[in-house]
Every structure is written in C-alpha cells, then in structure tokens.
Scaffold this active site. Structure first.
Site, PDB file in Angstrom:
ATOM      1  N   PRO A  70      49.295  27.287 -42.452  1.00  0.00           N
ATOM      2  CA  PRO A  70      49.280  28.759 -42.462  1.00  0.00           C
ATOM      3  C   PRO A  70      47.877  29.328 -42.718  1.00  0.00           C
ATOM      4  CG  PRO A  70      51.151  27.949 -43.712  1.00  0.00           C
ATOM      5  CD  PRO A  70      50.299  26.748 -43.377  1.00  0.00           C
ATOM      6  N   ASP A  76      49.025  18.946 -48.373  1.00  0.00           N
ATOM      7  CA  ASP A  76      48.362  18.850 -47.076  1.00  0.00           C
ATOM      8  C   ASP A  76      48.999  19.711 -45.993  1.00  0.00           C
ATOM      9  OD1 ASP A  76      50.673  16.953 -46.606  1.00  0.00           O
ATOM     10  OD2 ASP A  76      49.459  15.751 -47.966  1.00  0.00           O
ATOM     11  N   GLY A  77      50.320  19.585 -45.861  1.00  0.00           N
ATOM     12  CA  GLY A  77      50.999  20.289 -44.768  1.00  0.00           C
ATOM     13  C   GLY A  77      51.047  21.790 -44.958  1.00  0.00           C
ATOM     14  N   PHE A  78      50.675  22.268 -46.155  1.00  0.00           N
ATOM     15  CA  PHE A  78      50.694  23.715 -46.400  1.00  0.00           C
ATOM     16  C   PHE A  78      49.403  24.381 -45.930  1.00  0.00           C
ATOM     17  CE2 PHE A  78      53.585  23.378 -50.446  1.00  0.00           C
ATOM     18  CZ  PHE A  78      54.462  22.575 -49.751  1.00  0.00           C
ATOM     19  N   GLU A 100      48.085  28.445 -55.609  1.00  0.00           N
ATOM     20  CA  GLU A 100      49.477  28.668 -56.018  1.00  0.00           C
ATOM     21  C   GLU A 100      49.776  27.844 -57.265  1.00  0.00           C
ATOM     22  OE1 GLU A 100      51.326  27.526 -52.379  1.00  0.00           O
ATOM     23  OE2 GLU A 100      50.498  29.249 -51.300  1.00  0.00           O
ATOM     24  N   LEU A 102      52.344  33.089 -52.820  1.00  0.00           N
ATOM     25  CA  LEU A 102      52.469  32.083 -51.756  1.00  0.00           C
ATOM     26  C   LEU A 102      51.917  32.685 -50.477  1.00  0.00           C
ATOM     27  CD1 LEU A 102      56.094  30.815 -52.389  1.00  0.00           C
ATOM     28  CD2 LEU A 102      53.954  29.802 -53.144  1.00  0.00           C
ATOM     29  N   ALA A 103      50.649  32.462 -50.225  1.00  0.00           N
ATOM     30  CA  ALA A 103      49.997  33.136 -49.106  1.00  0.00           C
ATOM     31  C   ALA A 103      48.711  32.391 -48.779  1.00  0.00           C
ATOM     32  CB  ALA A 103      49.694  34.590 -49.485  1.00  0.00           C
ATOM     33  N   GLU A 104      48.845  31.256 -48.093  1.00  0.00           N
ATOM     34  CA  GLU A 104      47.682  30.400 -47.880  1.00  0.00           C
ATOM     35  C   GLU A 104      46.596  31.108 -47.079  1.00  0.00           C
ATOM     36  OE1 GLU A 104      50.781  29.279 -47.559  1.00  0.00           O
ATOM     37  OE2 GLU A 104      50.925  27.647 -49.010  1.00  0.00           O
ATOM     38  N   HIS A 123      54.305  17.116 -47.026  1.00  0.00           N
ATOM     39  CA  HIS A 123      53.895  16.683 -48.356  1.00  0.00           C
ATOM     40  C   HIS A 123      53.164  15.335 -48.325  1.00  0.00           C
ATOM     41  CE1 HIS A 123      57.179  19.519 -49.027  1.00  0.00           C
ATOM     42  NE2 HIS A 123      56.660  19.751 -50.206  1.00  0.00           N
TER      43      HIS A 123
END
Lengths: 324, 382
Positions: A89, A84-86, A29, A58-60, A129
C-alpha cells in the site's frame, strides 16, 4: 562488549541515532506504546516521547508520504512497515515520490528517510507476513536498499542508514531477530555500501544477504566435512552492489551460487549472476547458479519448509557447480 | 441516540447523524414478533463461535494451528447479527478476523478448523489458513489478510450486481466487513466514494472492537464515531451496540434493504470489544486489567443468554444442552482437522494460475532445474 539480539541491536542503534540527532523520528503502526510487533522499537516512546516516536493509524501510504514531508523539512524519519507484505500500500509513495524527488529537484532536496521492513519467512506465518519484496525496490532507481544479517551489522547499519541523506529501504531478517552476538557499542561498522566476506573459502563463493547468510554459513560448515571450502559473502547492500568484493572472490574460487528467499525468477540473484558473469567470465568454472523460492505466492506454514531454501538446497547447487 | 454503547469514558456522546436510528443499542427484551426458534438459533451460533474460538486459541498454543490466528471473541453478537441480515444470494467480503463469519454463514466447522490447521480438507485446501477463508458456494469471497484489501474488490462485486440487474427486492447485495483501523487506510476512501457515485448495492460494516492492534480508535481516527464518515460520501451511516445481536441484525437488514431496493450503499458501525489480544500471540499489555474487566462485564454471550431466559425463550436446561452440543461440534471439528492430511507438496504450484501456462517453471527440490540451469546428468553425458 554487550550481548544483544538482532532486534535489540536495532533498538540500541535507533536509540543512539535519536540521542545524537534530535531530528531523528520513529513512526509506524503500534511502534510506540506496544513497541512494535517484534518489539524492535520497545521503550523508545517512553524515553523519547510521543512526538518523536509516533503511533500512526493503519495507513502505510500516509506513513511514507508524511515521512517524505518531514524529511523535506530537515527531519530524519525512520518508518516501520509492520510486515514485508504490508509495504505494497505504500509502494506508490516509495516508488513514485520517495525515490524520485531528489532527481526532480536536481539534488536540492534530500530525503533521509529510512523504511524498516521485517522480511522473509521461517516463523510459520503466511503470505503478507513472510515475503521477500527486495527486488521491487532494488529495481527502483533513487532508492538504496540494504539488508542486515546479524546483530553487529544491525546495530551499525541502522545508524549509518539514518545518517545517510538518501532514502533507504532497510530489510531486517525477522526470523533472525532473536539471534544473539557480542557487540562493541562504540566500534565503527563496515560502511553501508560494502559487502563482507563472512567466511573465507577457496572452492565456491556463496552470495547471500539477510536471513540466508546464516543458512549459507551452516552450509559451508557442512561442506567442510566433505572437504569443500566455501566462501560466504554477505552483500549487506543490495543496491548498489559491492562488485569489487564479489569479483575478487569469484576470480579466486571460479564458482558462484547466489542464495535468497525470494523467488528466483527476476530476483536479485539474476542481477548478481549477470554481473558476475560479465566481470568474471574467464575465471568461471561453471555458470553462476541461483537458489531461491519458487514461483508461487508464499505458502502456508505447513508447506513453508519446502519453499524456503535450506542447507540441502544450497549444497545441491554447490554440487552442481562441480559438475561442469 | 446511541445508548449503552461500550466505549472509553472520554469518547464524546454521539449526536444525531444522517440515517441514525433512535432505538439502537437499548437493551430490549425480545419482542413478541421474534420467532423463539430463530432466537435460539442466534444463541446457538454465538455459542458455537465462542467455543470454536476458545478451542482455536488452545489449538494454536498446542502448535496445531500455524501462521497467525485472529479470534472473534467478544464480537459474537456482531458476527451473528450481521450474518442474519444476509441472504444466501448476497456476497460477503471480510477482513482477517473471519472464523466466526464463515461459521455463521454456514461453513462446516470441521472445514473451517481444517483450514486453520492447514489441512487439505480445509475450506481453501489448507492453502489459505486462518486469514484467507474462501467459499465461493457460500459467496464468502475472503478472508483478506491486508488491512483494507477487501474494500475495493467488494465494491467491484457490487458494481457487477449493478451491471447485471436493476434495483429491487430481489437484487443481490454485498456486505463488506472491516475493522475500525481499516477506516484510516486509503482504500476505504476510494471504495466508499466509488460506491456512492456509482450507486452500488453494498453495505460496509465496521466491526469496531475499539482497538486497532494496540491503538485505541480515538488515537487513530480523526472522527472516532466511525459511522459519521459516510457523510463525506452522502452514504447513510449508523452506529449500533455490537453486543446486541438483534440491534445489529435490524440495522444491517435496513441498510441491506436500501442496498437491494435502491442500490444505495450504507455504512454500519457495530461497537463491541475484543476480549483477547489482536491475535492469539498478542498478550494485550496495552490495556489495563480494569478495562479488560469492564468489557468482560459486557460480554455479549452471557448477556444474550440471560435475556432469552428472562424472556422465556430459553431455559437453563436448553441453554446447557446447546452449550454441550456446540462443544461437541467443535471437538468433532478438531478431530476432523487433526486426522486430515496436509496438502501434498507436489500441489505447491496448483492454483497459482487459473489455466496451464506454457514455460512456467514449477520445479521442486529434487526435480531437474529449469532451462538455463542444465542438469548434472545432462552435463555428464555431454
């Protein structure tokens, strides 16, 4: 020698990997035009084009999934997860597909995918984050998990990771992105699976990785004033663990403290403590102690300093190993 | 047709869509049926959000606000229009660009600012921060920092409404806000499909500010006319000019009414433009000065002010007085936040679990370590 920050060293490493192998791609992204939130991929799209440095939606889950497909057809994608927290998904694609496909195909399929994840706190951010999700991935067989702690390693480790035929989760200590070091851009690095003794010492072995290596070095410097000689080991590879280096060290010092930002409970420190206890039982002068985050979601910035292990908490644990 | 919708020159003119309204987007003078006091109220809310966000950026630059901070600047008409379509009994789920919605929903500005400051008097006790504003009393159920995180839970809240009661004019309904970039994450598909097959009272409101961080909608979305995505689920989709507060309100009201009376989900796309960067720290170098100027010309706040003055609803003097009052309100909010204490460190573990959980270690620095890490004192004694 070239002086580079950790972020720029990663950039230089990816650049060299892309130059030497046209199959290497970067995707994520805002990694292209923007150059990434932390500017780690800055300038790569300009130099290698939009086909090799891909701005994704936006599409992990989609990022990792398509990277798997690319890798199945011989490409070597480097995926950036923005924070990290993303990564959660994308956890399904990482844990269910990326980690398992080589086994399903009995080795016929190779998945040379690198998933870069800026990790850890210390930048005044909040949950999503500032997290340290490494244990979710070290727990997953089929993945290799590494963490760099300094610019020199960042430069060589990212290139080694890209060359590796197995999927690699690559943690980058985001608060150390701006740390600088002199780098010989042509010097080979320590192999990816090896731990490094970054500071030799006699009294206690401090085991850390990523952002906490620097904290441990600061703790060792402070302890020196008190007459204690601490050895600091940078694990570098979180799965597999380089037990030979750990064993040799703890057998000399007899004491071991593991330090990470992630919560202690079932964190990587638990594995290190168990393994060291098994291998070095008769050499240990005290139990292996752990210093880490608390069992709470990552706190907001005003409480961050209480949450993150610091020099005092490391030294407190060192003191406790001497109480036995 | 959708007229007057700000968008890149290359974006195709949208054609008719299922449920599309013919009048949206046209700049209309406030109709005679509009209550002047209500219109002034919208202006007041928009001005409050503008002032609040500008001062938030300033407070962030002065390190009063930590973490990340995403502003609603440029989206004020959308924010106020959407919130005007809700009843107090409706539920609201939002993304991380949430300050304005909390204010327009009726949250006390001081409590919002205190949350941004991370103070104990904030809406979430200083534990949520800018992205995680919660207020169960206002039925504002977050504040979600992960893109798309709010969609399945909002759909679940609508399912709960459908479980509890039949459709009708008194039914509650859910509004779930999301950004343009969120339409590309998997949760969007799962949520809309569930809402369609289960006939849930929910309106998904896409706040299309035309940029997902630095990536334009056209570069990220196979169907950049996002309201059309509803057709995959037979969910009526509509696009409105997000700079027109009344158009946003009317379109949202109509969809909320369908949600209430028929338990039929809706998809609303309000097109505005983000005046500043993605977050306060983003210099937004990915867009040109010309583009920024072009959208500044579409700034909804002065446009609405001019429209009200032209329509005789507002005079210069009253507008200036409202602006002064909102400035004072925001200054008072900042003072309130700045003089409030941070959460005490011994509350670090509060709220992690809803009920007391036996054997959960909640030690802090200086406390005795957990079982298995025997304390120095104990050892000395043994």
């Amino acid at each position: 020698m070239t002086t580079l920050t950790l972020g720029k060293a990663l950039n230089a490493g990816m650049r060299r990997a892309m130059e030497s192998d046209p199959k290497v791609l970067v995707m994520g992204e805002d990694v292209g035009k923007l150059g990434g939130v932390f500017r780690v991929t800055d300038g790569l799209q300009k130099d290698f084009g939009e086909d090799r440095v891909i701005d994704t939606p936006l599409a992990e889950s989609g990022i990792i999934g398509t990277a798997i497909g690319l890798a199945l057809r011989g490409y070597r994608p480097i995926c950036e997860i923005q924070f990290d927290g993303f990564v959660f998904p994308a956890a399904d694609q990482i844990i269910t597909q990326l980690a398992k496909m080589p086994l399903r195909s009995l080795g016929a399929l190779k998945l040379p995918v690198v998933v870069r994840i800026p990790c850890g706190g210390g930048i005044g951010a909040v949950e999503h984050h500032s997290e340290s999700p490494e244990a979710y991935f070290t727990h997953t067989s089929g993945l290799r998990v590494v963490a760099c702690s300094n610019p020199v390693d960042a430069y060589t480790m990212i290139q080694d990771a890209v060359r590796c035929d197995d999927p690699i989760i690559f943690f980058e200590p985001k608060r150390r992105y701006w740390d600088k070091a002199d780098i010989d851009l042509d010097a080979p690095g320590l192999p990816l699976d090896r731990a490094r003794v970054v500071r030799p010492g006699r009294d206690v072995t401090l085991v850390a990785y990523g952002p906490m290596v620097k904290t441990c070095l600061e703790a060792a410097a402070a302890a020196e004033e008190d007459g204690r000689d601490l050895e600091v080991i940078d694990l570098r590879s979180l799965n597999p663990l380089d037990m030979a280096v750990l064993e040799e060290s703890v057998q000399r010092t007899g004491r071991c403290v593991v330090v990470h930002e992630a919560p202690i409970f079932t964190g990587l420190g638990a594995e290190v403590a168990a393994r060291v206890s098994e291998r070095c039982f008769y050499h240990l002068e005290s139990p292996v102690l752990r210093v880490g985050g608390f069992s709470t979601p990552y706190p907001p910035s005003r409480l961050e300093e209480y949450y993150l292990p610091d020099l005092d908490r490391v030294l407190d644990a060192v003191d406790r190993t001497f109480a036995y | 047709m959708v007229a007057n919708t700000p968008g890149p020159a290359s974006s195709p003119e949208p054609g008719p869509a299922h449920g599309a309204r013919s009048d949206v987007g046209a700049v209309r003078p406030p109709g005679a049926s509009e209550d002047a006091e209500v219109l002034r109220g919208y202006y007041r809310q928009m001005a409050l959000i503008r002032a609040f966000e500008l001062r938030s950026a300033e407070m962030y630059a002065r390190a009063k606000i930590g973490g990340y901070c995403h502003l609603n600047l440029g989206e004020e008409a959308t924010v106020v229009g959407l919130m005007a379509a809700l009843r107090p009994s409706d539920y609201l789920f939002a993304g991380y660009r949430v300050h304005g919605y909390a204010l327009a929903r009726g949250a006390e500005p001081g409590r919002v600012m205190a949350e941004l400051f991370g103070r104990v008097t904030g809406m979430s006790g200083g534990r949520g921060g800018s992205m995680h504003l919660f207020d169960a009393g206002l039925r504002l159920l977050g504040g979600y920092g992960i893109v798309g995180g709010q969609l399945p839970p909002a759909t679940g809240a609508a399912l709960a409404i459908a479980y509890r009661g039949a459709p009708g004019p008194d039914s509650e309904a859910v509004m779930c806000l999301l950004g343009d970039g969120t339409t590309n994450i998997g949760a969007f598909h799962e949520a809309l499909n569930l809402a369609a097959v289960w006939r849930l009272p929910i309106v998904y409101a896409i706040v299309n500010n035309q940029l997902g961080m630095g990536t334009p909608v056209e570069a990220a979305s196979g169907e950049p006319e996002l309201f059309r995505r509803g057709c995959s689920y037979r969910i009526p989709g509509e696009r409105v000019d997000g700079n027109d507060v009344l158009a946003v309100r009317d379109a949202a009201l109509a969809l909320m009414e369908s949600a209430r009376e028929e338990h039929r989900p809706g998809l609303l796309e309000a097109v505005s433009y983000r005046i500043r960067g993605h977050s306060v720290v983003d210099p937004a170098r990915y867009r040109s000065a010309e583009e920024t100027q072009r959208v500044r010309d579409l700034d909804p706040l002065p446009a609405f002010r001019a429209r009200l003055i032209e329509g005789g609803v507002l005079d210069q003097e009253t507008a200036a007085r409202i602006d002064d009052e909102t400035e004072r309100t925001v200054t008072a909010a900042i003072e309130f936040a700045d003089t409030s204490p941070p959460p005490p460190v011994d509350t670090l573990f509060d709220g992690v679990y809803a009920t007391p959980v036996p054997n959960v270690f909640t030690g802090l620095p200086g406390d005795p370590p957990p079982d298995g890490q025997t304390t120095v004192t104990t050892l000395g004694e043994s």
